[in-house]
Every structure is written in structure tokens, then in C-alpha cells.
Scaffold this motif. Structure first.
Motif, PDB file in Angstrom:
ATOM      1  N   GLU A   1       0.837  -1.193   0.000  1.00 47.35           N
ATOM      2  CA  GLU A   1       0.000   0.000   0.000  1.00 47.35           C
ATOM      3  C   GLU A   1       0.880   1.254   0.000  1.00 47.35           C
ATOM      4  OE1 GLU A   1      -2.600  -0.285   3.328  1.00 47.35           O
ATOM      5  OE2 GLU A   1      -3.995  -1.625   2.298  1.00 47.35           O
ATOM      6  N   ALA A   2       0.408   2.299  -0.668  1.00 45.53           N
ATOM      7  CA  ALA A   2       1.186   3.531  -0.790  1.00 45.53           C
ATOM      8  C   ALA A   2       1.374   4.197   0.567  1.00 45.53           C
ATOM      9  CB  ALA A   2       0.487   4.486  -1.754  1.00 45.53           C
ATOM     10  N   GLU A   3       2.586   4.640   0.838  1.00 52.76           N
ATOM     11  CA  GLU A   3       2.849   5.382   2.066  1.00 52.76           C
ATOM     12  C   GLU A   3       2.333   6.818   1.913  1.00 52.76           C
ATOM     13  OE1 GLU A   3       6.972   5.180   2.929  1.00 52.76           O
ATOM     14  OE2 GLU A   3       6.969   3.007   3.309  1.00 52.76           O
ATOM     15  N   PHE A   4       2.010   7.446   3.040  1.00 50.21           N
ATOM     16  CA  PHE A   4       1.505   8.810   2.983  1.00 50.21           C
ATOM     17  C   PHE A   4       2.028   9.600   4.174  1.00 50.21           C
ATOM     18  CE2 PHE A   4      -1.636   5.967   4.861  1.00 50.21           C
ATOM     19  CZ  PHE A   4      -1.843   6.536   6.111  1.00 50.21           C
ATOM     20  N   SER A   5       1.970  10.908   4.047  1.00 47.60           N
ATOM     21  CA  SER A   5       2.449  11.781   5.117  1.00 47.60           C
ATOM     22  C   SER A   5       1.649  13.073   5.117  1.00 47.60           C
ATOM     23  CB  SER A   5       3.944  12.081   4.951  1.00 47.60           C
ATOM     24  OG  SER A   5       4.178  12.737   3.711  1.00 47.60           O
TER      25      SER A   5
ATOM     26  N   GLU B   1      -6.236  19.139   5.673  1.00 46.78           N
ATOM     27  CA  GLU B   1      -4.900  18.550   5.670  1.00 46.78           C
ATOM     28  C   GLU B   1      -4.445  18.283   4.239  1.00 46.78           C
ATOM     29  OE1 GLU B   1      -5.747  15.997   9.776  1.00 46.78           O
ATOM     30  OE2 GLU B   1      -5.516  14.983   7.848  1.00 46.78           O
ATOM     31  N   GLU B   2      -3.197  18.594   3.942  1.00 47.99           N
ATOM     32  CA  GLU B   2      -2.603  18.221   2.664  1.00 47.99           C
ATOM     33  C   GLU B   2      -1.810  16.939   2.883  1.00 47.99           C
ATOM     34  OE1 GLU B   2       0.581  19.750  -0.760  1.00 47.99           O
ATOM     35  OE2 GLU B   2       0.084  21.035   0.956  1.00 47.99           O
ATOM     36  N   ILE B   3      -2.184  15.888   2.142  1.00 47.37           N
ATOM     37  CA  ILE B   3      -1.563  14.580   2.304  1.00 47.37           C
ATOM     38  C   ILE B   3      -0.759  14.244   1.045  1.00 47.37           C
ATOM     39  CG2 ILE B   3      -1.964  12.128   2.768  1.00 47.37           C
ATOM     40  CD1 ILE B   3      -2.801  13.963   5.044  1.00 47.37           C
ATOM     41  N   ALA B   4       0.472  13.789   1.242  1.00 48.85           N
ATOM     42  CA  ALA B   4       1.334  13.375   0.127  1.00 48.85           C
ATOM     43  C   ALA B   4       1.425  11.859   0.110  1.00 48.85           C
ATOM     44  CB  ALA B   4       2.732  13.969   0.282  1.00 48.85           C
ATOM     45  N   TYR B   5       1.173  11.284  -1.065  1.00 47.92           N
ATOM     46  CA  TYR B   5       1.283   9.837  -1.256  1.00 47.92           C
ATOM     47  C   TYR B   5       2.533   9.558  -2.089  1.00 47.92           C
ATOM     48  CZ  TYR B   5      -3.535   9.650   0.396  1.00 47.92           C
ATOM     49  OH  TYR B   5      -4.668   9.766   1.157  1.00 47.92           O
ATOM     50  N   THR B   6       3.301   8.580  -1.663  1.00 45.27           N
ATOM     51  CA  THR B   6       4.521   8.240  -2.376  1.00 45.27           C
ATOM     52  C   THR B   6       4.343   6.925  -3.118  1.00 45.27           C
ATOM     53  OG1 THR B   6       5.413   7.073  -0.436  1.00 45.27           O
ATOM     54  CG2 THR B   6       5.946   9.417  -0.671  1.00 45.27           C
TER      55      THR B   6
END
Length: 334
Positions: free
Chosen positions: A220-224, A245-250
Motif C-alpha cells: 500500500e502507498a505510504e503517505f504523510s 490537511e494536505e496529504i502526500a502519497y509516495t
């Protein structure tokens, strides 16, 4: 899906080629040609029988008929959008992808015709109600469970219902909705919230988000949590908080998305309104929706935040800071 007209044209082409071959066979073996027309697999026998008899002119039209027919079958077996990328690498993967697509199509059809409510909607489990805005409609938990029956999707354990804008087609791939949740964990204190700086809240949110991402299953894609696009602010008069919230998916397909939340505090629990995974371009729509809906909700008399009894009421194991930052499990995220 390929257009129905194209499928008809291909089928007719295969049939005409086959009949043309049967006519050629009729000249020398009428009974065999008749058998071809009545039982099409006989054509395979005829193809082998006439393979080296070029003067009869049977081999080419039969090969063409079988080829076009195989193409026609392929249209059904490999419909675009229903087979996941890479599914052809294994039969099991292709079957799973097709089954998933079929299930998704069923859910989309069910959601397209799900029962909705307007006006004032009571939520007995939360001892609350909401006045649904003019351009929204409410779908309760029971209707959602029916729509998602037999699948792993659907409402979460604390979901009361969904609020959907009238212009949103839930059958569409980019559909969005507001998930309404109820946390019956007791009185959630907001005493320490006012003293928190933006930086402190952000740091706590980033730690909680990282911990949540680390618990993801393999693959599963990591997020921060990148930032608060809209800083959490407490409206002390209404006992509500709204933030974005702004969430970044890697991973292979890295991207950024927004999660919008609003909560209303009550005597013995919390009502939460969330939109997750929405495009950054829809920031204002996202924030205004959750803020509006939280403002339209209310607890029953005697169940408001101000009605709390320090002597009789149970207190939640977390406070408002933990709820907002994600240190306390609960809010629908990512």
C-alpha cells in the motif's frame, strides 16, 4: 466497453466468411457443407480436410472466419477499464480483476439508485440531527450497507451516513461525499486546545500520520501529512473545529490530495464530517462543505456540550487535540 455496433459488425463479418467457405465446400461435398452450417465446430474438421486443396479456395476464408471470431470473443474477455494493468500476467490475476470490476459496477448501480433524505434528518444513535442543506441529500447507514453488501467497502464502523451534493453522481469515478461519523467515547475536553500553536498541532499531526502510514499493509502507498492548508480553529460558541490537511502519497504514482474535517462536540460524544482524498483544486468546496454541515448539525436538548455533568458523565480517554491531530484513533483518514 466496445460499442455494441462494432461487436455486431465483427460478428456479422465472421459469419459471412464462414458461410462463404461453406458455399465453396458445397460444390464438392454438399452434406459436409450442410453439417458446417448446422454445427459450426465441423468447420475445424473441414479446415484440416481442405488444408492442402488450394484449388477449392476454402482454407483462407475459414482461417479468416475463425480469426475474426476469436477477435470478437476477445472483445468480451478483455473489455477496457475492467481488467487491471498487468492482469494478463496470470490467469488468477485476470479473474480477480474481472470479478472486482463486476463488483464495482454492481455497487455503482446500487449507489445510483440508493434512497436519500432531505430536510431535517434525525440520527438517534448520536442523539442528534442535521438540517440537510438545500443542494445536499442524506444517505443513512442502512441504505449504504445494502448498496455495499458482499463487498469489503462501504460505511466505516462509526459512520452514521453520507451527505452528497445533488450534482454528484455516486456512480462516477471522481465522486465525493461527506462521511458523517459519531464517536460515542464520552465527553471530549477542549480545554487545552486554545493553547496549542499551529506548529505544535502540525508536528503532532505529522507524527500521528507517520505512525498510521507505518501500520499500512505491504504494497500500500505510504503517505504523510505535509501541512494544514486550513489550520484547525475552535469556534468556542458552537464547539466546532474545521480544518484541511494536505496529504502526500509516495510510490510509483505519487500525488497530493486533501482531507477536510469538521467536528462538533457533544455531551457524550462527537459528530465528525469528513471528505478525504479530494483534489487540491477543490479546496474551497471541500472546506465549505464540512464546515457548513457541521454548522447545520445539533445535539438533542440535554445532550449539548454545555449540558455536561462532571459528576455523572463519562469522559473520553482523549481530548480535542488528540482527536484533531490523529493521536487518538477515529476520524476517517486517507
Amino acid at each position: 466497453m466496445f460499442p455494441a455496433l462494432l461487436l455486431v459488425v465483427v460478428a456479422v463479418a465472421a459469419g459471412l466468411l464462414y458461410v462463404f467457405a461453406a458455399v465453396r465446400v458445397w460444390r464438392s461435398e454438399p452434406r459436409l457443407a450442410l453439417a458446417m452450417l448446422l454445427v459450426w465446430p465441423v468447420g475445424a474438421y473441414v479446415l484440416a480436410r481442405y488444408w492442402n486443396r488450394e484449388e477449392e479456395g476454402v482454407r483462407v476464408p475459414l482461417l479468416a472466419a475463425f480469426g475474426v471470431f476469436a477477435l470478437w470473443l476477445g472483445f468480451f474477455a478483455l473489455r477496457p477499464g475492467e481488467v487491471a494493468p498487468g492482469a494478463a500476467a496470470g490467469g488468477g490475476d485476470a479473474m480477480d480483476a474481472t470479478a472486482d470490476a463486476h463488483g464495482a459496477a454492481q455497487r455503482r448501480r446500487a449507489l445510483a439508485h440508493v434512497a436519500t433524505s432531505r430536510g431535517r434528518v434525525d440520527m438517534p444513535v448520536a442523539k442528534a440531527s442535521i438540517v440537510v442543506p438545500e443542494h445536499f441529500r442524506f444517505i443513512d447507514r442502512v441504505a449504504l450497507q445494502r448498496a455495499f453488501a458482499g463487498s469489503g467497502d462501504g460505511p466505516g464502523p462509526r459512520t452514521v451516513g453520507w451527505l452528497v451534493h445533488e450534482r454528484v453522481d455516486l456512480a462516477a469515478e471522481d465522486a465525493w461525499y461527506v462521511d458523517v461519523e459519531h464517536f460515542a467515547d464520552g465527553f471530549v475536553s477542549d480545554e487545552s486546545f486554545a493553547g496549542q500553536s499551529r506548529e505544535t498541532l502540525l508536528a503532532a499531526g505529522q507524527r500521528a500520520t507517520k505512525a498510521l502510514s507505518d501500520r499500512q499493509e505491504a504494497g500500500e502507498a505510504e503517505f504523510s501529512l505535509v501541512d494544514y492548508v486550513e489550520t484547525p480553529r475552535l469556534d468556542a460558541s458552537r464547539h466546532t473545529v474545521a480544518w484541511v490537511e494536505e496529504i502526500a502519497y509516495t510510490g510509483k504514482h505519487a500525488y497530493h490530495a486533501l482531507d477536510c474535517h469538521a467536528v462538533r462536540l457533544g455531551r457524550s460524544g462527537v459528530l465528525a464530517f469528513s471528505i478525504t482524498g479530494i483534489a487540491p483544486a477543490r479546496r474551497e468546496l471541500c472546506l465549505r462543505s464540512v464546515r457548513l454541515l457541521a454548522g447545520r448539525s445539533s445535539f438533542e436538548p440535554g445532550q449539548t456540550y454545555a449540558d455536561r455533568s462532571r459528576l455523572l458523565d463519562r469522559k473520553a480517554t482523549y481530548d480535542l487535540v488528540a482527536l484533531v491531530t490523529g493521536a487518538a484513533p477515529g476520524l476517517r483518514r486517507h
